[in-house]
Design an enzyme around this catalytic site. Structure first.
Site, PDB file in Angstrom:
ATOM      1  N   THR A  85      -4.689  -2.728  -1.816  1.00  0.00           N
ATOM      2  CA  THR A  85      -5.428  -2.007  -0.404  1.00  0.00           C
ATOM      3  C   THR A  85      -6.906  -2.658  -0.553  1.00  0.00           C
ATOM      4  OG1 THR A  85      -6.430  -0.333   0.720  1.00  0.00           O
ATOM      5  CG2 THR A  85      -5.099   0.164  -1.720  1.00  0.00           C
ATOM      6  N   GLY A 117       0.645  -1.296  -0.055  1.00  0.00           N
ATOM      7  CA  GLY A 117       0.426  -0.502   0.190  1.00  0.00           C
ATOM      8  C   GLY A 117       0.775   1.139   0.172  1.00  0.00           C
ATOM      9  N   GLU A 118       0.745   1.929  -0.027  1.00  0.00           N
ATOM     10  CA  GLU A 118       0.758   3.464   0.337  1.00  0.00           C
ATOM     11  C   GLU A 118       2.715   3.712   1.085  1.00  0.00           C
ATOM     12  OE1 GLU A 118      -1.199   6.956   0.303  1.00  0.00           O
ATOM     13  OE2 GLU A 118       0.095   8.406   0.187  1.00  0.00           O
ATOM     14  N   GLY A 119       2.743   2.882   2.645  1.00  0.00           N
ATOM     15  CA  GLY A 119       3.945   3.051   2.933  1.00  0.00           C
ATOM     16  C   GLY A 119       4.807   2.182   2.192  1.00  0.00           C
ATOM     17  N   ASP A 160      -8.959  -1.009   1.268  1.00  0.00           N
ATOM     18  CA  ASP A 160      -9.080  -0.310   1.143  1.00  0.00           C
ATOM     19  C   ASP A 160     -10.363   0.724  -0.153  1.00  0.00           C
ATOM     20  OD1 ASP A 160      -8.846  -0.459   4.377  1.00  0.00           O
ATOM     21  OD2 ASP A 160      -7.581   0.364   4.131  1.00  0.00           O
TER      22      ASP A 160
HETATM   23  O1  F6P Z   1      -5.268  -0.775   5.165  1.00  0.00           O
HETATM   24  C1  F6P Z   1      -6.119  -2.029   5.379  1.00  0.00           C
HETATM   25  C2  F6P Z   1      -7.099  -1.967   6.426  1.00  0.00           C
HETATM   26  O2  F6P Z   1      -7.368  -3.215   6.914  1.00  0.00           O
HETATM   27  C3  F6P Z   1      -7.654  -1.139   7.115  1.00  0.00           C
HETATM   28  O3  F6P Z   1      -9.061  -0.931   6.412  1.00  0.00           O
HETATM   29  C4  F6P Z   1      -7.645  -1.076   8.267  1.00  0.00           C
HETATM   30  O4  F6P Z   1      -8.090  -0.010   9.306  1.00  0.00           O
HETATM   31  C5  F6P Z   1      -6.544  -1.850   8.967  1.00  0.00           C
HETATM   32  O5  F6P Z   1      -6.038  -1.578   7.594  1.00  0.00           O
HETATM   33  C6  F6P Z   1      -6.004  -2.436  10.406  1.00  0.00           C
HETATM   34  O6  F6P Z   1      -4.962  -2.623   9.919  1.00  0.00           O
HETATM   35  P1  F6P Z   1      -4.735  -4.187  11.166  1.00  0.00           P
HETATM   36  O7  F6P Z   1      -4.048  -5.327  10.154  1.00  0.00           O
HETATM   37  O8  F6P Z   1      -3.020  -3.449  11.560  1.00  0.00           O
HETATM   38  O9  F6P Z   1      -4.718  -4.095  12.215  1.00  0.00           O
END
Ligand code: F6P
Length: 343
Positions: free
Chosen positions: A127, A103-105, A129
């Site tokens: 992503t 993703g972006e990072g 999202d």
């Molecule tokens: O960016 C993808 C995502 O699933 C977001 O929708 C959510 O806020 C985040 O990652 C959750 O991250 P983690 O898997 O670190 O809890």
């Protein structure tokens, strides 16, 4: 040519299909050799490398998760981090280029490695999202929408049985695409997204009008939704590895507020990581496979510091520098269109 592939950041259905697409394209068209870095950038800085041969990607398009593992490691940190150490590691292992799926990072780090140290890296955006402005759709999004839609369908039958209001919370971080698409597909009576703050009065008005028609109200809320008097999205789980607030739980605030104001018994469901697990949809498999194939062409074109994207129905290559940094938000017109059906 030897290409090293990594998958980094939060996982997403379709990662394995990208790996398969790249390996098949490389082996068939260019006789490329492939290796994988295990657990994202961590495998790069710790030199944790595994060979990938054609046999390894057999039947992989439909498999969720990532066979390479993922992490949120920063490639500029740690003993083996930074462009100079990474270039030495690549030379030691005879690796000519890195394909970074993330993703972006991940993509920003990839671009920085190229800018600051000439690391030959090309990105593939992923992503659930759908928040990257450079690509019309990212793989994983369609699967997440499908899963959220199924959840809505199921919640509706139990809501109807009890005459309850159901509030379903979906992911999406700072954008409301998953909420908008699943809410529309599932016939939600209100869709609450980060781009469109609302008051509790407006939400209860929608809910009451549904109840007054003899229906059980169904509200879909994106995890990043804010009431119109909130400065930041609801977060009570601390920070993630990039110091970003971990979102989630807004549905559990909204459901009791609805119940208190309307007298309608209300329940909250937080869908969470179920949206990221399991098999990708056919759409995501096709998109991921095409991106995986295209990135190998981009490597042979020497398009370092760029990433492959979907524009309309075409796969294109764009500079990561131009692609990251802008959020793909739900436009006003898409929200207005959906809003006609609220209440
Ligand atoms: O960016 C993808 C995502 O699933 C977001 O929708 C959510 O806020 C985040 O990652 C959750 O991250 P983690 O898997 O670190 O809890």
């Amino acid at each position: 040519m030897k290409i090293g592939i990594l998958t980094s950041g939060g996982d997403c259905p379709g990662l394995n299909a990208v790996i398969r697409g790249s390996v098949l394209k490389g082996v068939i068209s260019y006789d490329t050799e492939f290796v994988g870095f295990r657990n994202g950038w961590r495998g790069v800085v710790e030199e944790d490398i595994v060979p990938i041969v054609r046999h390894d990607v057999r039947g992989l398009a439909k498999q969720g998760g990532t066979i390479l593992g993922s992490s949120r490691t920063n490639p500029f940190e740690g003993e083996g981090g930074g462009p100079e150490n990474i270039q030495r590691m690549l030379d030691r292992n005879g690796i000519d280029a890195i394909v970074a799926i993330g993703g972006e990072g991940t993509l920003t780090a990839a671009r920085r490695l190229y800018d600051e140290g000439g690391i030959k890296v090309i990105g593939v955006p992923k992503t659930i999202d759908n928040d990257l402005a450079a690509t019309d759709y990212s793989f994983g999004f369609d699967t997440a929408v499908q899963i959220a839609t199924e959840a809505i369908d199921r919640l509706r039958t139990t809501a109807d049985s009890h005459g309850r209001c159901m509030v379903l919370e979906v992911m999406g971080r700072h954008v409301g695409w998953i909420a908008l698409h699943s809410g529309m597909a599932g016939g939600a009576h209100a869709i609450l997204i980060p781009e469109q703050p609302q008051s509790i009065e407006q939400i209860t008005e929608w809910v009451e009008s549904v109840r007054d028609r003899g229906r059980a109200p169904l509200v879909v809320v994106a995890e990043g939704f804010k009431f119109d008097d909130m400065a930041e999205a609801h977060s009570h789980k601390g920070l993630d590895a990039f110091n970003r607030p971990r979102l989630g739980g807004i549905a559990e605030l909204i459901a009791p507020m609805i119940e208190e104001r309307t007298g309608i018994e209300s329940r909250a469901t937080v869908l969470g990581h179920i949206q990221r697990g399991g098999e990708p949809t056919a759409f995501d498999r096709v998109l991921a496979t095409r991106l995986g194939m295209a990135v190998v062409d981009a490597v042979y074109d020497g398009a370092w510091g760029s990433m492959v994207t979907l524009r309309g129905t075409d796969i294109q290559t764009v500079s990561i520098a131009d692609a990251v940094g802008t959020l793909n938000q739900v436009p006003q017109s898409r929200y207005d269109e959906a809003k006609i059906l609220f209440g």
